[in-house]
Design an enzyme around this catalytic site. Structure first.
Site, mmCIF file in Angstrom:
data_model
loop_
_atom_site.group_PDB
_atom_site.id
_atom_site.type_symbol
_atom_site.label_atom_id
_atom_site.label_comp_id
_atom_site.label_asym_id
_atom_site.label_seq_id
_atom_site.Cartn_x
_atom_site.Cartn_y
_atom_site.Cartn_z
ATOM 1 N N ALA A 84 0.859 -1.189 0.000
ATOM 2 C CA ALA A 84 0.000 0.000 0.000
ATOM 3 C C ALA A 84 0.893 1.236 0.000
ATOM 4 C CB ALA A 84 -0.906 -0.001 1.224
ATOM 5 N N HIS A 92 7.704 11.185 -1.688
ATOM 6 C CA HIS A 92 8.290 10.362 -2.755
ATOM 7 C C HIS A 92 7.361 9.218 -3.179
ATOM 8 C CE1 HIS A 92 9.895 8.424 0.873
ATOM 9 N NE2 HIS A 92 10.157 7.358 0.183
HETATM 10 N N1 INI Z 1 6.504 2.168 1.387
HETATM 11 C C1 INI Z 1 5.253 1.697 1.188
HETATM 12 O O1 INI Z 1 5.089 0.474 0.978
HETATM 13 N N2 INI Z 1 4.193 2.535 1.221
HETATM 14 C C2 INI Z 1 4.333 3.872 1.442
HETATM 15 O O2 INI Z 1 3.296 4.606 1.471
HETATM 16 C C3 INI Z 1 5.625 4.396 1.662
HETATM 17 N N3 INI Z 1 5.821 5.757 1.962
HETATM 18 O O3 INI Z 1 4.826 6.443 2.278
HETATM 19 O O4 INI Z 1 6.928 6.287 1.970
HETATM 20 C C4 INI Z 1 6.731 3.502 1.616
HETATM 21 N N4 INI Z 1 7.990 3.947 1.813
HETATM 22 C C5 INI Z 1 9.081 3.069 2.124
HETATM 23 C C6 INI Z 1 9.749 2.455 0.897
HETATM 24 O O5 INI Z 1 8.933 1.472 0.305
HETATM 25 C C7 INI Z 1 11.072 1.795 1.284
HETATM 26 O O6 INI Z 1 10.810 0.776 2.217
HETATM 27 C C8 INI Z 1 12.072 2.798 1.877
HETATM 28 O O7 INI Z 1 12.279 3.878 1.002
HETATM 29 C C9 INI Z 1 13.434 2.097 2.154
HETATM 30 O O8 INI Z 1 14.008 1.588 0.974
#
Ligand code: INI
Length: 159
Positions: A84, A92
């Site tokens: 999600a 980002h």
């Molecule tokens: N990861 C998600 O699965 N959903 C999100 O909404 C989200 N947001 O909001 O930032 C998110 N960020 C983390 C990303 O997937 C990585 O785990 C992180 O950047 C580390 O690599």
């Protein structure tokens, strides 16, 4: 259309089909419901629990990496990506959502394995809730049906 050959995957899983689910922990309350819906849909159609593997990753961005390793193992007939990504929570959003989708489709094409895409990309928590067992259904269950159909279709097309 009566005189053309049509090929479609059946919606009944074969007994030997093996499913790998990759699910992110970010927004776990939502993703947990997608996993429940997905596993329930598979089991309701007769898939044994031992034929379903759930791999957890930190976020949607990490889904493609795990999917690639799972596809390389040869242990799965189809994969199901669940996650999600909610815009309200991240500047980002576009990178996370975009890279997740791009990475997953690359794995599918590179390793010739069907991958059902059950990663929600929504503007708000409410929209995500609605698609995780709410008013808009459960995208995890829908992804399970896609995986069943695509395994059968892949087998049909391999003949
Ligand atoms: N990861 C998600 O699965 N959903 C999100 O909404 C989200 N947001 O909001 O930032 C998110 N960020 C983390 C990303 O997937 C990585 O785990 C992180 O950047 C580390 O690599």
């Amino acid at each position: 259309m009566a005189d053309v050959r049509q090929i479609e995957g059946e919606d009944i899983p074969s007994e030997d089909a093996r499913f790998g689910i990759i699910a992110s922990r970010f927004n776990d309350e939502i993703v947990g419901k997608l996993i429940d819906g997905c596993v329930r849909a598979l089991k309701e159609r007769g898939v044994a629990g031992r034929r379903i593997t759930v791999v957890r990753v930190p976020g949607a961005y990490e889904i493609a990496f795990a999917a690639r390793r799972m596809a390389m193992s040869g242990d799965y007939d189809a994969l199901i990506a669940l996650g999600a990504v909610i815009r309200g929570e991240t500047p980002h959003f576009d990178y996370v959502a975009g890279e997740c989708a791009r990475g997953v489709s690359e794995v599918s094409a590179d390793l010739d394995i069907p991958i059902a895409f059950g990663v929600l990309t929504t503007e708000s928590d409410e929209q995500a809730e609605a698609r995780a067992g709410g008013a808009m259904g459960n995208k995890g269950s829908e992804a399970a049906l896609v995986a069943i159909e695509m395994i059968n279709l892949a087998r049909e097309l391999a003949r």
